[in-house]
Write a protein that holds these residues in place. Structure first.
Motif: not given
Lengths: 316, 316, 316, 316
Positions: D293-294, D281, D286-287, D283-284, D314, D289-291, D228
């Motif tokens: 943001k992180h 990593y 939210m994931s 796949y949708d 989702a 956005l998470c990637l 990632m």
């Protein structure tokens, strides 16, 4: 003529077990020991798990920290949407009476001790039923917690996590922290505060939140960002309360798949699962991390993910 | 301070409605009429459905034969594995008392009449709870059926199908006709005979069987062909009984997806659904036809498939 | 500067391997033997599979009848809808030339022999590409089959099944036996007859049909019973031809999940899989049996179900 | 005797269309106009879409910005893992020749113009095939881009997004930015730089990245956090390059479901989809956005989510 089920029911059904400190729920069962040489026929022994065996500098027990789930093993009575309660247990007649709640706790601690675990996991509402008012719920809970505390001291067993059940009562059908009715959110907060105080009292290693009913039935009729803000605000309050009271354990949040969130329309699960728009905001590990990060909560909460459930979270 | 849910509970919860023939459960609601000109604001009227309008030589009512499902609309109390009963209804205090069962029936027929349908659908156990013995179950059922018959005569409403619930009681957790315990299969047969007699008595157009719990948890520990033979043998007995008593309606069998069959392990649905080996023998239309054909029953039974469920049956 | 992929491409890409009878595709690889004592580091040996070891009165080889799939191991070039052919193999330059087809066959038989299997499985179109006319397709196939026959005789290896590929050419996009264009159905019949003749010539143990493209895109625009009759009629012709020519092997039909049937809209798989109405008539074991029974073909055909695929067939 | 498919093939297959500026690919088709009164029989007209009609202060065209996907409508030839290219189009003989690439572009712009859209969407490799070296790929691309630019100027049509295809060539089978072979990552970076330069040259409104092959086959054999980080590092470089060159459009990242990522093992999709551990990593929504943001990239990238695909993302 009775079916086996009814025979068992007869055996237990009538008896109001008079439970004393010395009453044994699992007579004839002694402490479950490590017996590497046990054959396939031998039961009630560990063939591979040796709690005190050191592996890479720690004992197996320290690595695994096995714990028994109170709900799965003692509270849940085996009903589903199509079926009546299916479990028949000596400690479960009149399951909602305080006496039954205490019997259940005694049975559980006997079970934990004989199994040799040091941890259990439990939600507040698994210990005592919902009262008609919040006060009544608290009183009943306190009475059982006293017994729990006594048994914990006697056995040295502690909660691996103590959780707050904000999903079983119909009040939470449309969510707790994200419920459109402010009274419900306030109710949830009060219940959560109480649960947290108990978690500290019992020396729980973690405090668990599981937003099983948070979410939307249809994105068209919900203000998703606002609901997520409300959910995050709730989490923030919990985190602040934890810091204020110096709880040394972790706050855990358990992601859950979309479908888990359905409430009393579970049949629709079968009709509309494929095209259902119902969803949660924390439906898997990544979405939960995203939610936490977006609201600056990633340091306050850790994820509670069942082993082997990661695929589910990715695919559910 | 109460939440809305508790307020409603307070309103109804206390009252033991004294139900007389004249008692109205839906006061202020009159017969739902066809009003083509109704606006979006108007409610309790049909804008498109005109029962007596003829289309291709039949009235809409004859084509559609709309029916109300008693379980969905009246018996089911809104619980699921994670939640307590969530529906609050004036006819439902002490839901398992015979009085409550009769109140529910009266409320239902008032509802049917005002809606203007000529059919309802119902399972035996939706009308009265399971008794402690078979005899007790029958007595309670008979008492309520008398009331049902009276209300049917008064309103001219009949069951589109009357079904036998062989899936809710824990006795059927491992199947009814395919249960490894012969006592359970015998018990199911006795319950089914009674249900069939009532179906005839009430002039049901169809008699429904739904093997929601038949099937296997794991093909490795079951003798599938034998179980299917046992299932077919049960169906054969029902078909013979029908011929012997000259029931002029149809026998229906309702296929169901694999997952529906899970009993008190529905959480595993979330963990192991993907790799779960649990299955039914009649999990969709084609498999049910295959089962019937293989045992020469294709002329005795018709399929009961919900509209729009065919995809589910193919894909569940 | 090249990537590894291009390096490999360079190594092979240019060379037109001059293939003689003695040419070795896997130099340095000798017969794969049974070596029970082999360590995890040892490769190209069987640690558990001992072909000649007798178990319950049969050798392992007789029980398992291991076979190599020609398509998976030799013909398929590793493309998918999003990717170009990804496999680089010395026998695959100019893959559609007859020379390449023969190289591939030689490589395969060297592989089979060194692996020590007695069976292979193959579809007609895996051996030679589709010609511009049926005649051309046949001529090319015959030329390669001569080589196959020679190699089979030399090695004693036979087809566990020989199959007819009625799904790769665009002609079959909307089905072969169920194609609305009668010319396509006739074309499929001619190709199938040829494939069957070859199966007999090569002494195949089974002849395989796989209706990968039979089915409907939407039940609203298809006459399903009629299509199933057409499909059954096709199967009937194959069964009659088999009896007439005294083929002693079995006719196999391979069920396949709905999604497998999609043709050149596989992206929609991702968008609409959940609500897609596309389906096959033989999408799993039960539905295929139902189809066969309904048309009185259950004695003529056996099912070809991959081990471990039964769940798929039930759930796909 | 030919099947319809072959008839069409005959019609087009032989001809090497001599394409001039004036050559018309869709003769007889004129500009598609807005005709609100059009009947169900009328085709090639818009009954509801009126580009210039103002709704809430904007024209429909400004709200919708309809665009044609070049790959879906012109480049993709209709093959899938089980099938040969199935589309037959006059501009597609010898599809990999530069001539064919230019014919395709001319056909596309004629189509865009007659449809009346102002935007198209395209990936670099949809315009010209992969060359044997990077240089060759660039030269071919430049030659076609000159024609594209000329046609854009003549028609005023622009790319809604221009994307970089880092997933079709086998080189990317195990990812581009996350490929374990550093040469591949470098190759991807060079291709991406070129694509970005072209996006600016063509005045694209957005530049799209889609990590269709990034991800892992099995979490056990990958260092997920490191992969990632590598993926994020790649995204960071793109963002820096954008700022440096003052591209005024947006950077888009398109999430994709797990299954999409499979490369040349798509059959396994059918066998092991349920238990497959392959994953991406992003796949949708939210994931992804998470990637972002992180790694502090949430301001640099916007999500590209197809309408109606959110459920997929989702649930996939």
């Amino acid at each position: 003529m009775y079916t086996q089920h009814q025979k068992r029911q007869k055996t237990y059904g009538g008896r109001q077990t008079p439970v004393t400190d010395s009453y044994e729920f699992f007579p004839g069962v002694t402490r479950v020991e490590y017996r590497p040489g046990a054959s396939a026929e031998d039961s009630l022994c560990f063939r591979h798990y040796n709690p005190s065996e050191r592996v890479h500098g720690r004992t197996m027990e320290e690595w695994f920290r096995p714990a028994v789930s109170y709900w799965h093993a003692f509270s849940y009575q085996g009903l589903d949407r199509y079926g009546m309660p299916a479990f028949i247990r000596p400690w479960d007649e009149a399951p909602n009476s305080l006496e039954a709640c205490k019997r259940r706790v005694r049975a559980a601690f006997e079970f934990f001790s004989k199994l040799g675990v040091r941890y259990w996991t439990v939600f507040d509402r698994d210990l005592t039923p919902e009262g008609y008012t919040l006060e009544e719920s608290f009183q009943q809970l306190d009475e059982v917690i006293d017994l729990v505390q006594e048994l914990q001291q006697r056995t040295g067993i502690k909660p691996l996590w103590f959780g707050c059940n904000l999903f079983s009562h119909p009040r939470y059908a449309n969510g707790a922290a994200t419920n459109p009715d402010a009274h419900v959110a306030a109710y949830a907060a009060a219940q959560c505060k109480k649960a947290f105080d108990i978690a500290m009292k019992l020396g729980a290693e973690n405090f668990l939140l599981w937003g099983a009913r948070e979410g939307y039935h249809n994105p068209m009729v919900a203000d998703l960002p606002r609901e997520m803000r409300n959910y995050a605000k709730f989490l923030k309050i919990v985190a602040d309360y934890k810091d204020k009271h110096g709880f040394r354990g972790n706050l855990l949040i358990r992601p859950g798949p979309h479908r888990e969130s359905r409430f009393y329309n579970s049949e629709h699960r079968y009709e509309s699962e494929d095209c259902d728009t119902f969803g949660r905001y924390d439906y898997d590990a990544m979405s939960t991390l995203c939610l936490l990060k977006h609201h600056g909560l990633e340091r306050q909460f850790k994820l509670h993910v069942y082993p082997g459930r990661d695929h589910l979270f990715a695919s559910a």
